[in-house]
Design an enzyme around this catalytic site. Structure first.
Site, mmCIF file in Angstrom:
data_model
loop_
_atom_site.group_PDB
_atom_site.id
_atom_site.type_symbol
_atom_site.label_atom_id
_atom_site.label_comp_id
_atom_site.label_asym_id
_atom_site.label_seq_id
_atom_site.Cartn_x
_atom_site.Cartn_y
_atom_site.Cartn_z
ATOM 1 C CB VAL A 190 14.920 12.561 -8.597
ATOM 2 C CG1 VAL A 190 14.878 13.907 -9.316
ATOM 3 C CG2 VAL A 190 15.603 11.509 -9.456
ATOM 4 C CE LYS A 191 16.566 17.968 -0.797
ATOM 5 N NZ LYS A 191 17.746 18.392 -0.039
ATOM 6 C CG LEU A 192 11.783 16.328 -8.236
ATOM 7 C CD1 LEU A 192 10.593 15.380 -8.404
ATOM 8 C CD2 LEU A 192 12.261 16.830 -9.600
ATOM 9 C CB THR A 213 23.379 16.737 -1.115
ATOM 10 O OG1 THR A 213 22.670 16.296 -2.280
ATOM 11 C CG2 THR A 213 24.228 15.602 -0.588
#
Ligand code: E4P
Length: 217
Positions: free
Chosen positions: A86-88, A27
């Protein structure tokens, strides 16, 4: 090759999951907004709802752009559900945060990657996934698939364990090409995944088999 669906639409996620081929979900804030999911509490509940539908990894993107903020947000996201990744963003503080999370054993997805150099940094920082955006490169007359080839070569040279997650996949042919190159994962819309099913000879053949069966029964 893992198949992730790139959407925050729960119906589409359920449809892909029901097909039995779904390995995860990606997402981003734009995809959340597209579904009308706004506000921290609603976004958090939505991530939980997605995790209840799928068995695999679910990327949840931080909004902060500073190291401390990313760590704070990322820790909160990771504590929501064991499937959360965790999208960074691929910026200096994002790389620092990636290293922080990988040292703690928390899965990460480094996003908005547009060059081999950025992918190399993500791997050095221990990213679980790196997301090169092939469609957005194609949009500006640059060969997105070539970037996947370059990253594959670099990662194979040094046996980096970071998985290449081909992102910004726009159509079925992107999926086939990424599979030929050896991307570990692809994330795309349901339409691109469903496109893999289609072949007119399958439909014609099935129609004939059924017609012939009826003749003898
Ligand atoms: C990846 O994680 C992104 O959510 C996504 O693939 C971006 O795709 P787009 O370029 O079609 O917006």
């Amino acid at each position: 090759m893992k198949f992730f669906i790139d959407t925050a639409n729960l119906e589409q996620i359920k449809e892909a999951q029901a097909l039995g081929i779904l390995d995860g979900v990606t997402t981003n804030p734009s995809l959340m907004a597209k579904e009308g999911i706004t506000g921290e509490a609603n976004i958090i509940n939505h991530y939980k709802a997605i995790c209840e539908i799928v068995d695999g990894d679910v990327s949840a993107e931080v909004i902060a752009t500073d190291f401390e903020g990313m760590v704070r947000e990322g820790e909160a996201l990771a504590s929501l559900h064991p499937q959360i990744v965790v999208k960074l963003p691929m910026i200096g503080d994002g790389v620092k945060a990636c290293k922080y999370f990988s040292d703690k054993g928390i899965k990460t997805n480094v996003t908005l990657v547009f060059s081999a150099g950025q992918a190399l940094l993500a791997a050095k920082a221990g990213a679980t996934y790196v997301s090169p955006f092939i469609g957005r490169l194609d949009d500006i007359s640059t060969d997105g698939l070539n970037l996947i080839t370059e990253i594959r070569e670099i990662y194979d040279n040094y046996l980096f364990e970071t998985q290449i997650l081909a992102a910004s996949v726009r159509h079925t042919m992107h999926i086939i090409d990424c599979a030929k190159i050896g991307a570990d994962v692809m994330t795309g819309p349901l339409s691109a995944i469903s496109g893999l099913l289609k072949h007119p000879l399958t439909d014609i053949g099935l129609e004939k088999f059924l017609a012939d069966y009826k003749k003898g029964n």
